[in-house]
Motif scaffolding. Sequence first.
Motif, PDB file in Angstrom:
ATOM      1  N   ALA A  64       0.835  -1.209   0.000  1.00 29.87           N
ATOM      2  CA  ALA A  64       0.000   0.000   0.000  1.00 29.87           C
ATOM      3  C   ALA A  64       0.869   1.259   0.000  1.00 29.87           C
ATOM      4  O   ALA A  64       0.527   2.270  -0.615  1.00 29.87           O
ATOM      5  N   SER A  65       2.025   1.164   0.640  1.00 29.24           N
ATOM      6  CA  SER A  65       2.929   2.325   0.709  1.00 29.24           C
ATOM      7  C   SER A  65       3.562   2.653  -0.660  1.00 29.24           C
ATOM      8  O   SER A  65       4.193   3.694  -0.818  1.00 29.24           O
ATOM      9  N   ASP A  66       3.393   1.774  -1.630  1.00 28.58           N
ATOM     10  CA  ASP A  66       3.934   2.009  -2.988  1.00 28.58           C
ATOM     11  C   ASP A  66       2.915   2.715  -3.891  1.00 28.58           C
ATOM     12  O   ASP A  66       3.179   2.919  -5.084  1.00 28.58           O
ATOM     13  N   GLN A  67       1.774   3.083  -3.335  1.00 31.47           N
ATOM     14  CA  GLN A  67       0.680   3.629  -4.153  1.00 31.47           C
ATOM     15  C   GLN A  67       1.108   4.836  -5.005  1.00 31.47           C
ATOM     16  O   GLN A  67       0.852   4.877  -6.215  1.00 31.47           O
ATOM     17  N   THR A  68       1.772   5.789  -4.382  1.00 26.85           N
ATOM     18  CA  THR A  68       2.181   6.993  -5.112  1.00 26.85           C
ATOM     19  C   THR A  68       3.194   6.647  -6.201  1.00 26.85           C
ATOM     20  O   THR A  68       3.113   7.133  -7.334  1.00 26.85           O
ATOM     21  N   LEU A  69       4.131   5.777  -5.859  1.00 24.91           N
ATOM     22  CA  LEU A  69       5.158   5.363  -6.822  1.00 24.91           C
ATOM     23  C   LEU A  69       4.520   4.654  -8.022  1.00 24.91           C
ATOM     24  O   LEU A  69       4.873   4.930  -9.177  1.00 24.91           O
ATOM     25  N   LEU A  70       3.564   3.781  -7.769  1.00 26.44           N
ATOM     26  CA  LEU A  70       2.916   3.040  -8.865  1.00 26.44           C
ATOM     27  C   LEU A  70       2.178   4.003  -9.793  1.00 26.44           C
ATOM     28  O   LEU A  70       2.240   3.871 -11.021  1.00 26.44           O
ATOM     29  N   GLY A  71       1.494   4.973  -9.220  1.00 27.85           N
ATOM     30  CA  GLY A  71       0.812   5.979 -10.032  1.00 27.85           C
ATOM     31  C   GLY A  71       1.820   6.782 -10.844  1.00 27.85           C
ATOM     32  O   GLY A  71       1.598   7.090 -12.018  1.00 27.85           O
ATOM     33  N   HIS A  72       2.935   7.083 -10.238  1.00 27.10           N
ATOM     34  CA  HIS A  72       3.992   7.846 -10.920  1.00 27.10           C
ATOM     35  C   HIS A  72       4.502   7.088 -12.143  1.00 27.10           C
ATOM     36  O   HIS A  72       4.710   7.675 -13.211  1.00 27.10           O
ATOM     37  N   LEU A  73       4.694   5.777 -12.007  1.00 26.55           N
ATOM     38  CA  LEU A  73       5.199   4.973 -13.134  1.00 26.55           C
ATOM     39  C   LEU A  73       4.248   5.069 -14.324  1.00 26.55           C
ATOM     40  O   LEU A  73       4.678   5.200 -15.480  1.00 26.55           O
ATOM     41  N   LEU A  74       2.953   5.026 -14.061  1.00 31.86           N
ATOM     42  CA  LEU A  74       1.968   5.125 -15.156  1.00 31.86           C
ATOM     43  C   LEU A  74       1.987   6.519 -15.783  1.00 31.86           C
ATOM     44  O   LEU A  74       1.904   6.660 -17.006  1.00 31.86           O
ATOM     45  N   LEU A  75       2.090   7.541 -14.947  1.00 26.37           N
ATOM     46  CA  LEU A  75       2.131   8.903 -15.492  1.00 26.37           C
ATOM     47  C   LEU A  75       3.392   9.128 -16.323  1.00 26.37           C
ATOM     48  O   LEU A  75       3.353   9.794 -17.361  1.00 26.37           O
ATOM     49  N   VAL A  76       4.490   8.528 -15.898  1.00 19.81           N
ATOM     50  CA  VAL A  76       5.728   8.640 -16.684  1.00 19.81           C
ATOM     51  C   VAL A  76       5.574   7.885 -18.002  1.00 19.81           C
ATOM     52  O   VAL A  76       6.007   8.367 -19.057  1.00 19.81           O
ATOM     53  N   ALA A  77       4.925   6.726 -17.970  1.00 23.87           N
ATOM     54  CA  ALA A  77       4.682   5.978 -19.214  1.00 23.87           C
ATOM     55  C   ALA A  77       3.904   6.861 -20.197  1.00 23.87           C
ATOM     56  O   ALA A  77       4.238   6.932 -21.390  1.00 23.87           O
ATOM     57  N   ALA A  78       2.885   7.538 -19.720  1.00 24.86           N
ATOM     58  CA  ALA A  78       2.079   8.420 -20.581  1.00 24.86           C
ATOM     59  C   ALA A  78       2.905   9.611 -21.072  1.00 24.86           C
ATOM     60  O   ALA A  78       2.799  10.026 -22.226  1.00 24.86           O
ATOM     61  N   ARG A  79       3.727  10.138 -20.210  1.00 21.43           N
ATOM     62  CA  ARG A  79       4.590  11.272 -20.579  1.00 21.43           C
ATOM     63  C   ARG A  79       5.580  10.866 -21.678  1.00 21.43           C
ATOM     64  O   ARG A  79       5.805  11.596 -22.641  1.00 21.43           O
ATOM     65  N   VAL A  80       6.158   9.673 -21.530  1.00 21.44           N
ATOM     66  CA  VAL A  80       7.116   9.184 -22.534  1.00 21.44           C
ATOM     67  C   VAL A  80       6.392   8.905 -23.847  1.00 21.44           C
ATOM     68  O   VAL A  80       6.920   9.195 -24.930  1.00 21.44           O
ATOM     69  N   ALA A  81       5.179   8.353 -23.771  1.00 16.05           N
ATOM     70  CA  ALA A  81       4.394   8.105 -24.989  1.00 16.05           C
ATOM     71  C   ALA A  81       4.223   9.424 -25.751  1.00 16.05           C
ATOM     72  O   ALA A  81       4.436   9.487 -26.970  1.00 16.05           O
ATOM     73  N   LYS A  82       3.865  10.476 -25.042  1.00 15.01           N
ATOM     74  CA  LYS A  82       3.684  11.793 -25.668  1.00 15.01           C
ATOM     75  C   LYS A  82       5.008  12.277 -26.273  1.00 15.01           C
ATOM     76  O   LYS A  82       5.049  12.766 -27.415  1.00 15.01           O
ATOM     77  N   GLN A  83       6.059  12.122 -25.507  1.00 19.46           N
ATOM     78  CA  GLN A  83       7.418  12.497 -25.948  1.00 19.46           C
ATOM     79  C   GLN A  83       7.793  11.757 -27.241  1.00 19.46           C
ATOM     80  O   GLN A  83       8.485  12.290 -28.105  1.00 19.46           O
ATOM     81  N   GLU A  84       7.303  10.519 -27.380  1.00 22.16           N
ATOM     82  CA  GLU A  84       7.598   9.679 -28.561  1.00 22.16           C
ATOM     83  C   GLU A  84       6.611   9.939 -29.698  1.00 22.16           C
ATOM     84  O   GLU A  84       6.655   9.267 -30.725  1.00 22.16           O
ATOM     85  N   GLY A  85       5.681  10.874 -29.477  1.00 22.85           N
ATOM     86  CA  GLY A  85       4.725  11.232 -30.523  1.00 22.85           C
ATOM     87  C   GLY A  85       3.528  10.304 -30.612  1.00 22.85           C
ATOM     88  O   GLY A  85       2.804  10.301 -31.613  1.00 22.85           O
ATOM     89  N   LEU A  86       3.284   9.521 -29.573  1.00 20.62           N
ATOM     90  CA  LEU A  86       2.168   8.566 -29.587  1.00 20.62           C
ATOM     91  C   LEU A  86       0.929   9.163 -28.928  1.00 20.62           C
ATOM     92  O   LEU A  86       1.016   9.775 -27.861  1.00 20.62           O
ATOM     93  N   THR A  87      -0.232   8.961 -29.568  1.00 22.24           N
ATOM     94  CA  THR A  87      -1.493   9.291 -28.895  1.00 22.24           C
ATOM     95  C   THR A  87      -2.123   8.001 -28.372  1.00 22.24           C
ATOM     96  O   THR A  87      -2.836   8.017 -27.372  1.00 22.24           O
ATOM     97  N   ASP A  88      -1.860   6.893 -29.079  1.00 26.56           N
ATOM     98  CA  ASP A  88      -2.404   5.589 -28.676  1.00 26.56           C
ATOM     99  C   ASP A  88      -1.248   4.678 -28.289  1.00 26.56           C
ATOM    100  O   ASP A  88      -0.241   4.589 -29.019  1.00 26.56           O
ATOM    101  N   PHE A  89      -1.380   4.020 -27.176  1.00 25.85           N
ATOM    102  CA  PHE A  89      -0.304   3.137 -26.710  1.00 25.85           C
ATOM    103  C   PHE A  89      -0.882   2.172 -25.689  1.00 25.85           C
ATOM    104  O   PHE A  89      -1.997   2.357 -25.189  1.00 25.85           O
ATOM    105  N   ARG A  90      -0.116   1.139 -25.388  1.00 24.85           N
ATOM    106  CA  ARG A  90      -0.538   0.148 -24.387  1.00 24.85           C
ATOM    107  C   ARG A  90       0.479   0.104 -23.264  1.00 24.85           C
ATOM    108  O   ARG A  90       1.686   0.181 -23.496  1.00 24.85           O
ATOM    109  N   THR A  91      -0.026  -0.027 -22.028  1.00 21.18           N
ATOM    110  CA  THR A  91       0.858  -0.266 -20.882  1.00 21.18           C
ATOM    111  C   THR A  91       0.560  -1.658 -20.358  1.00 21.18           C
ATOM    112  O   THR A  91      -0.609  -2.062 -20.262  1.00 21.18           O
ATOM    113  N   VAL A  92       1.632  -2.389 -20.059  1.00 27.47           N
ATOM    114  CA  VAL A  92       1.503  -3.781 -19.590  1.00 27.47           C
ATOM    115  C   VAL A  92       2.438  -3.982 -18.404  1.00 27.47           C
ATOM    116  O   VAL A  92       3.581  -3.530 -18.429  1.00 27.47           O
ATOM    117  N   VAL A  93       1.928  -4.670 -17.385  1.00 28.14           N
ATOM    118  CA  VAL A  93       2.778  -5.078 -16.259  1.00 28.14           C
ATOM    119  C   VAL A  93       2.600  -6.580 -16.082  1.00 28.14           C
ATOM    120  O   VAL A  93       1.528  -7.042 -15.660  1.00 28.14           O
TER     121      VAL A  93
END
Length: 121
Positions: A64-93
Amino acid sequence: MRFTTTLAMANDTIFGKILNGEIPCDEVYSDDLCLAFRDIAPTAPVHVLVIPRQPIESLRSAAASDQTLLGHLLLVAARVAKQEGLTDFRTVVNSGEAAGQTVFHLHVHMIGGRPLAWPPG
Ligand code: AMP
């Protein structure tokens, strides 16, 4: 004591070695909490891995203490997708061997740049 053991084990993974600079990576984003780099065997034109600097073995062992970190990883994934010019992408864990996890340091795959079929295998 338990934490120390977990830390040592996680740092033995290939991603632990990337984090401590022992082996190189093709970095696309970095901050205090995580590192993002291109997958060495991409499954799509864009395939980036986002990993926490803190060694968590898998999503199944996140706390439970990893909640903020886990959310951060997803937001960074979205940020990198934008940086790479992607509007559509998939995240998988992948969590656990039977689900396809091969590196036991938690990571988010961010994949895009081609049409992606669903469901996955
Ligand atoms: P998973 O199968 O979900 O555990 O994903 C592990 C991913 O790490 C795979 O897609 C591998 O291609 C990738 N990988 C393994 N070694 C490296 C490396 N040295 N640099 C970048 N990606 C890697």
